[in-house]
Design an enzyme around this catalytic site. Structure first.
Site, PDB file in Angstrom:
ATOM      1  N   TYR A  68       0.941  -0.697  -0.179  1.00  0.00           N
ATOM      2  CA  TYR A  68       0.097  -0.420  -0.021  1.00  0.00           C
ATOM      3  C   TYR A  68       1.400   0.763  -0.140  1.00  0.00           C
ATOM      4  O   TYR A  68       0.294   2.458  -0.869  1.00  0.00           O
ATOM      5  CB  TYR A  68      -0.943  -0.206   0.805  1.00  0.00           C
ATOM      6  N   LYS A  72       1.397   4.396  -2.624  1.00  0.00           N
ATOM      7  CA  LYS A  72       0.570   4.819  -2.599  1.00  0.00           C
ATOM      8  C   LYS A  72       2.303   6.367  -2.959  1.00  0.00           C
ATOM      9  O   LYS A  72       1.650   8.008  -3.192  1.00  0.00           O
ATOM     10  CB  LYS A  72       0.477   5.596  -0.973  1.00  0.00           C
TER      11      LYS A  72
HETATM   12  N1  LIG Z   1      -9.025   6.912   4.835  1.00  0.00           N
HETATM   13  C1  LIG Z   1      -7.679   7.384   5.415  1.00  0.00           C
HETATM   14  O1  LIG Z   1      -7.286   7.213   7.064  1.00  0.00           O
HETATM   15  C2  LIG Z   1      -6.535   7.567   4.585  1.00  0.00           C
HETATM   16  C3  LIG Z   1      -5.308   7.861   4.371  1.00  0.00           C
HETATM   17  C4  LIG Z   1      -4.057   8.068   3.786  1.00  0.00           C
HETATM   18  C5  LIG Z   1      -5.015   8.445   2.412  1.00  0.00           C
HETATM   19  N2  LIG Z   1      -6.321   7.794   1.849  1.00  0.00           N
HETATM   20  C6  LIG Z   1      -6.455   7.863   0.784  1.00  0.00           C
HETATM   21  O2  LIG Z   1      -7.594   8.666   0.733  1.00  0.00           O
HETATM   22  C7  LIG Z   1      -8.207   7.780  -0.681  1.00  0.00           C
HETATM   23  C8  LIG Z   1      -9.615   7.640   0.166  1.00  0.00           C
HETATM   24  O3  LIG Z   1      -9.734   6.706   0.752  1.00  0.00           O
HETATM   25  P1  LIG Z   1     -11.376   6.619   1.344  1.00  0.00           P
HETATM   26  O4  LIG Z   1     -10.453   6.014   3.222  1.00  0.00           O
HETATM   27  O5  LIG Z   1     -11.956   7.615   1.722  1.00  0.00           O
HETATM   28  O6  LIG Z   1     -11.076   4.975   0.675  1.00  0.00           O
HETATM   29  P2  LIG Z   1     -12.957   5.019   0.315  1.00  0.00           P
HETATM   30  O7  LIG Z   1     -12.423   3.470  -0.002  1.00  0.00           O
HETATM   31  O8  LIG Z   1     -13.608   4.956   1.904  1.00  0.00           O
HETATM   32  O9  LIG Z   1     -12.941   5.278  -0.404  1.00  0.00           O
HETATM   33  C9  LIG Z   1     -12.660   5.461  -1.857  1.00  0.00           C
HETATM   34  C10 LIG Z   1     -13.728   5.670  -2.945  1.00  0.00           C
HETATM   35  O10 LIG Z   1     -13.350   5.686  -3.922  1.00  0.00           O
HETATM   36  C11 LIG Z   1     -14.169   5.043  -5.536  1.00  0.00           C
HETATM   37  N3  LIG Z   1     -13.283   4.665  -5.984  1.00  0.00           N
HETATM   38  C12 LIG Z   1     -13.028   3.211  -6.224  1.00  0.00           C
HETATM   39  N4  LIG Z   1     -12.163   3.026  -7.851  1.00  0.00           N
HETATM   40  C13 LIG Z   1     -12.288   3.986  -8.498  1.00  0.00           C
HETATM   41  C14 LIG Z   1     -13.039   3.877  -9.481  1.00  0.00           C
HETATM   42  N5  LIG Z   1     -12.335   3.264 -10.544  1.00  0.00           N
HETATM   43  N6  LIG Z   1     -13.544   5.036 -10.283  1.00  0.00           N
HETATM   44  C15 LIG Z   1     -14.143   6.042  -9.163  1.00  0.00           C
HETATM   45  N7  LIG Z   1     -14.063   6.348  -7.887  1.00  0.00           N
HETATM   46  C16 LIG Z   1     -13.323   4.918  -7.370  1.00  0.00           C
HETATM   47  C17 LIG Z   1     -14.589   4.099  -3.842  1.00  0.00           C
HETATM   48  O11 LIG Z   1     -16.090   3.394  -4.566  1.00  0.00           O
HETATM   49  C18 LIG Z   1     -15.071   4.710  -2.765  1.00  0.00           C
HETATM   50  O12 LIG Z   1     -16.151   5.821  -2.696  1.00  0.00           O
HETATM   51  C19 LIG Z   1      -7.156   6.515  -0.793  1.00  0.00           C
HETATM   52  O13 LIG Z   1      -6.860   7.472  -2.411  1.00  0.00           O
HETATM   53  C20 LIG Z   1      -6.662   6.543   0.415  1.00  0.00           C
HETATM   54  O14 LIG Z   1      -5.205   5.684  -0.464  1.00  0.00           O
HETATM   55  C21 LIG Z   1      -6.936   7.727   3.390  1.00  0.00           C
END
Ligand SMILES: NC(=O)c1ccc[n+]([C@@H]2O[C@H](COP(=O)([O-])OP(=O)(O)OC[C@H]3O[C@@H](n4cnc5c(N)ncnc54)[C@H](O)[C@@H]3O)[C@@H](O)[C@H]2O)c1
Length: 257
Positions: A68, A72
């Site tokens: 992961y 990233k």
């Molecule tokens: N949640 C955290 O603590 C956290 C921390 C650091 C980074 N991030 C990053 O933030 C981003 C969002 O994370 P999250 O926790 O909200 O994840 P999540 O799984 O809750 O949401 C991801 C969303 O992206 C959508 N998605 C996936 N593939 C897609 C595509 N091809 N086209 C359109 N939509 C698509 C999914 O349907 C979902 O709604 C990610 O890139 C993750 O790596 C999250």
């Protein structure tokens, strides 16, 4: 002016930044397998002294300890590199542990708060790895939205990499107790498993100074208020507790020690 904002992650730091007993900053140190098997959880210097965790700035070199994190880091660097090459204004935001209403609950990998909450909703104790004293930075989704907006609007943001956290740190144990209290389940004490999950880091919390100075970012949601809102939303949700299944899978694959 159009911009590209990439959701990067704290995970690329691996372990956060540490300080030695004589106050030298140190990065890139990790715990040995031997140490973990002995349940000696803190990072140590070569003389065996415990290192003190300090807020991690963007300048801390990445230590990519999971697929992961590797992904990233790639995404972040690709966006910035393409941005420079094609004159697209790109900004990378390194999110810390994000939580808030409408976060994914059934996925055991998306966040420790969701895991704890789904356990508590099912009247089971949150399961904690190690001794629960590992520290993280939990940031509200509203502050993530604030940071994204600033990254789109502030001219000086372009080409930059910014930590987005709350600027506060909590131990995982404290977090489990706090969410239980907010849910009216303060009598359910977390279960400290004493297990180590392969790839887990001990401490990492954000130095948000750069985002504050350049973006004008100002975290606005306290953990207390954020947890209260999260719990209000959770009460209307049906949480499927897959934590035991996830733990069993980790164990079957030899990913917990
Ligand atoms: N949640 C955290 O603590 C956290 C921390 C650091 C980074 N991030 C990053 O933030 C981003 C969002 O994370 P999250 O926790 O909200 O994840 P999540 O799984 O809750 O949401 C991801 C969303 O992206 C959508 N998605 C996936 N593939 C897609 C595509 N091809 N086209 C359109 N939509 C698509 C999914 O349907 C979902 O709604 C990610 O890139 C993750 O790596 C999250």
């Amino acid at each position: 002016m159009e911009r590209l904002v990439v959701a990067s992650s704290m995970s690329l730091y691996g372990e956060g930044l540490y300080e030695t007993v004589d106050r030298q900053l140190i990065s890139g140190t990790e715990r040995t397998q031997e140490q973990l098997r002995a349940h000696d959880w803190e990072l140590r210097d070569l003389d065996g002294n415990v290192l003190k965790p300090v807020p991690t700035p963007e300048t801390k070199p990445p230590t990519l300890a999971s697929i992961y994190a590797l992904n990233k880091f790639d995404q972040e660097q690709m966006c910035l590199l393409v941005g420079r090459a094609y004159n697209i204004r790109a900004v990378a935001l390194r999110f810390f542990n994000v939580y808030g209403p409408r976060q994914a609950l059934s996925n055991p990998y998306t966040g420790v708060l969701a895991n704890f909450a789904s356990r508590l909703l099912n009247n089971k104790p949150p399961l904690i790895f190690e001794d629960g004293l590992q520290k993280r930075d939990f940031v509200s989704v509203y502050d993530i939205a604030q940071a994204c907006r600033l990254a789109l609007e502030v001219p000086q943001a372009s080409g930059g990499v910014f930590n987005i956290g709350s600027g506060r740190q909590f131990t995982i144990k404290e977090l489990a107790q706090r969410i239980a209290e907010v849910m009216g389940k303060g009598h359910i004490e977390p279960e400290i498993t004493g297990k180590y999950r392969v790839g887990d880091i001990r401490h990492c919390f954000a130095d948000i100074g750069l985002a504050q100075r350049v973006l004008g970012y100002k975290p606005s949601v306290s953990l207390e208020d954020g947890l209260t809102e999260l719990v209000c939303w959770l009460e209307g949700q049906k949480a499927e507790d897959r934590v035991e299944q996830a733990s069993a899978e980790l164990s079957a694959r030899g990913l917990t020690v």
